[in-house]
Design an enzyme around this catalytic site. Structure first.
Site, PDB file in Angstrom:
ATOM      1  CG  ASN A 209       3.330 -15.900 -44.484  1.00 51.27           C
ATOM      2  OD1 ASN A 209       1.927 -15.071 -44.256  1.00 51.27           O
ATOM      3  ND2 ASN A 209       4.087 -17.007 -44.863  1.00 51.27           N
ATOM      4  N   GLY A 258       5.970 -17.621 -33.997  1.00 52.96           N
ATOM      5  CA  GLY A 258       6.340 -18.569 -34.439  1.00 52.96           C
ATOM      6  C   GLY A 258       4.977 -19.530 -35.292  1.00 52.96           C
ATOM      7  CB  CYS A 261       3.148 -19.424 -42.512  1.00 61.66           C
ATOM      8  SG  CYS A 261       2.131 -21.149 -42.894  1.00 61.66           S
ATOM      9  CE  LYS A 318      -2.948 -19.061 -35.505  1.00 67.68           C
ATOM     10  NZ  LYS A 318      -3.602 -17.937 -36.989  1.00 67.68           N
TER      11      LYS A 318
HETATM   12  C1  UDX Z   1       0.525 -16.923 -41.450  1.00 70.19           C
HETATM   13  C2  UDX Z   1      -0.882 -15.547 -42.218  1.00 70.19           C
HETATM   14  O1  UDX Z   1      -1.053 -15.018 -41.061  1.00 70.19           O
HETATM   15  C3  UDX Z   1      -1.395 -16.264 -43.111  1.00 70.19           C
HETATM   16  O2  UDX Z   1      -1.813 -15.807 -43.976  1.00 70.19           O
HETATM   17  C4  UDX Z   1       0.094 -17.734 -43.856  1.00 70.19           C
HETATM   18  O3  UDX Z   1      -1.212 -17.948 -44.333  1.00 70.19           O
HETATM   19  C5  UDX Z   1       0.601 -18.170 -43.035  1.00 70.19           C
HETATM   20  O4  UDX Z   1       1.311 -17.593 -42.129  1.00 70.19           O
HETATM   21  P1  UDX Z   1      -0.661 -18.119 -38.942  1.00 70.19           P
HETATM   22  O5  UDX Z   1       0.697 -18.590 -38.853  1.00 70.19           O
HETATM   23  O6  UDX Z   1      -2.129 -19.321 -38.898  1.00 70.19           O
HETATM   24  O7  UDX Z   1      -1.011 -17.625 -39.672  1.00 70.19           O
HETATM   25  O8  UDX Z   1      -0.810 -17.572 -37.753  1.00 70.19           O
HETATM   26  P2  UDX Z   1      -0.557 -15.566 -37.229  1.00 70.19           P
HETATM   27  O9  UDX Z   1      -2.100 -14.911 -36.627  1.00 70.19           O
HETATM   28  O10 UDX Z   1      -0.636 -14.716 -38.775  1.00 70.19           O
HETATM   29  O11 UDX Z   1       0.604 -15.782 -36.691  1.00 70.19           O
HETATM   30  C6  UDX Z   1       1.176 -16.005 -36.605  1.00 70.19           C
HETATM   31  C7  UDX Z   1       2.745 -15.458 -35.351  1.00 70.19           C
HETATM   32  O12 UDX Z   1       2.335 -14.050 -34.995  1.00 70.19           O
HETATM   33  C8  UDX Z   1       1.816 -16.015 -33.882  1.00 70.19           C
HETATM   34  O13 UDX Z   1       2.852 -16.372 -33.588  1.00 70.19           O
HETATM   35  C9  UDX Z   1       1.674 -14.907 -33.533  1.00 70.19           C
HETATM   36  O14 UDX Z   1       0.641 -14.877 -31.844  1.00 70.19           O
HETATM   37  C10 UDX Z   1       2.341 -13.611 -34.203  1.00 70.19           C
HETATM   38  N1  UDX Z   1       1.671 -12.518 -33.916  1.00 70.19           N
HETATM   39  C11 UDX Z   1       0.465 -12.280 -34.372  1.00 70.19           C
HETATM   40  C12 UDX Z   1       2.309 -11.664 -33.635  1.00 70.19           C
HETATM   41  O15 UDX Z   1       3.061 -11.638 -32.630  1.00 70.19           O
HETATM   42  N2  UDX Z   1       1.625 -10.579 -33.003  1.00 70.19           N
HETATM   43  C13 UDX Z   1       0.694  -9.654 -34.108  1.00 70.19           C
HETATM   44  O16 UDX Z   1       0.507  -8.480 -33.819  1.00 70.19           O
HETATM   45  C14 UDX Z   1       0.456 -11.545 -34.731  1.00 70.19           C
END
Ligand code: UDX
Length: 435
Positions: A209, A258, A261, A318
């Protein structure tokens, strides 16, 4: 096999449904009877694509059973998963109170034969040893038990797919017997197997993470450079990502990360480092940049709107989830309200959760994205839901007072927006000023 999953959040419920779907008998233990009743009736309590269907299917097949009682579930289980929350404490440490409580509650009911107790909750290095200590203290003398750490990498919105098609299944334990039990349970799942010790398994989750959050903060930092230098962050990162050593995935700049995690786990890895006597310089910066990404965007809105009446599309942290934990929308709404803005909001699924934070006296909720933009001076996009990507911007134009869009996720093509008639402010790309 018979297994018990303690906790029914994203990790607990999705894992339980998937294991039940493989043909196992699965008990899920929760501690709020109203929630358990809803789960028994097929309500997953969270919005996650495909989860309701999977839950209903396995309820019907009588392979998944929800309960608040430990005794029957634990005493008949071969594997017990702890999948309860580990929220941030005020000092950034992971709050392990619930993890230790459930360890103490489950231990007396362990059966005479062998049971694996495996932790799926994200816990700091050393926690599983503490769980082991608690279980050994409270278990019946004749119960044979082995501790394992099985971190979960699923993403919200694609949780079932991710569980079935993980890049890796990590199993940390000192016990060969426990490892074999867990390998058997995970057999139908895709992904490489990583067998390691407890501390490594615990750290793999935080390190994963942390690197993902670092990629996002890197992209956001480069976007700040682009805004000052007149560069286009999408072109810059596309070219950077063409280097196979770097890659383009997970480097989308935006209004900040956000969710349940990244914010929590970055804070926790900072504290884990400090406790180990390490200066977590990089992770401090990752967190700071994420804050700056949200703040910069709020400042951009305040500096470029003509009146203080605006609409926001997208509230969840997201797309494809109703989860608003640490969602940038909450920060932006808070800042705009402080500055006296009137705010209309629209989100396909997150409305009821946001209402618990900002009630209807504070912001105005809409069930139609078009109606939300009536007479507003700006449209602000905070979540990249698909339905916004090809929306009828001509219809939007007819309804708005001033034609200004603030796009916190760069969902629109920059070239196309030049001739759109809108003023368009996005992330790390030159502003387009049409009015
Ligand atoms: C994340 C991890 O991806 C996952 O492996 C772990 O188990 C839990 O945390 P999640 O929080 O569900 O998963 O969403 P993720 O798709 O990873 O996005 C997290 C945040 O990062 C979101 O707010 C998203 O908008 C942001 N994000 C993601 C970005 O700003 N840019 C990116 O390129 C990717």
């Amino acid at each position: 096999m018979t297994i018990t999953v303690i906790g029914h959040g994203y990790v607990g419920l999705v894992s339980a449904c998937v294991f039940a779907d493989f043909g196992n008998n699965v008990y899920v233990i929760g501690h709020t009877s109203q929630k358990i009743e809803k789960l028994r009736n097929g309500d997953p309590l969270i919005y996650e694509p495909g989860l309701k269907e999977l839950l209903e299917k396995n309820l019907l097949a009588k392979r998944i059973l929800f309960t608040t009682e430990y005794e029957k579930a634990i005493s008949s289980s071969d594997i017990v998963f702890i999948a309860v929350g580990t929220p941030s404490k005020a000092n950034g440490d992971a709050d392990l109170g619930t993890v230790f409580q459930v360890a103490e509650k489950l231990a007396p009911h362990l059966k005479k034969g062998f049971t694996v107790v495996s932790c799926k909750s994200t816990v700091p290095v050393g926690t599983n040893r503490k769980i082991e200590g608690i279980i050994n203290q409270y278990k019946p003398k004749n119960a044979e038990v082995a501790i394992a750490s099985c971190p979960e990498f699923l993403r919200e919105g694609t949780a079932i797919y991710d569980t079935l098609n993980a890049d890796r299944v990590v199993i940390g334990s000192d016990s060969h017997k426990a490892i074999n039990f867990l390998l058997k349970l995970h057999k139908p799942m895709n992904g490489k197997r990583v067998i390691t010790n407890l501390a490594s398994a615990e750290l793999i989750k935080y390190a994963s993470n942390a690197v993902l959050a670092t990629k996002i903060s890197f992209a956001n930092l480069i976007s700040f450079y682009c805004e000052k230098a007149g560069a286009d962050v999408e072109n810059v990162l596309d070219a950077v990502g063409m280097d196979k050593r770097i890659g383009r995935i997970f480097m989308d700049p935006g209004v900040g990360y956000g969710g349940a995690c990244f914010p929590k786990d970055v804070k926790a890895i900072i504290n884990i480092g400090k406790n180990l006597g390490i200066d977590p310089l990089l992770f401090d910066a990752v967190e700071k940049i994420n804050y700056e990404a949200k703040l910069n965007f709020a400042v951009k809105i305040m500096a470029n709107t003509k009146t203080k009446k605006v609409a926001i599309w997208g509230l969840s942290f997201k797309p494809n989830t109703d989860d608003i934990r640490e969602a940038p929308s909450l920060f932006i709404i808070g800042k705009l309200l402080d500055m006296g803005f009137k705010i209309n909001v629209y989100d396909p699924v997150a409305e009821s959760n946001v209402k618990k934070v900002f009630d209807e006296t504070k912001i105005k909720y809409f069930t139609d994205p078009y109606k939300a933009v009536d007479e507003v001076s700006a449209l602000i996009i905070l979540t990249e839901w698909n339905e916004f990507k090809q929306i009828d911007l001509e219809e939007v134009k007819k309804r708005m007072k001033d034609l200004i869009i603030f796009d916190g996720r760069n969902i629109y093509d920059h070239e196309m927006m030049k001739s759109s008639g809108f003023s368009y402010y996005s992330i790390g790309r030159p502003p387009i000023k049409n009015i």
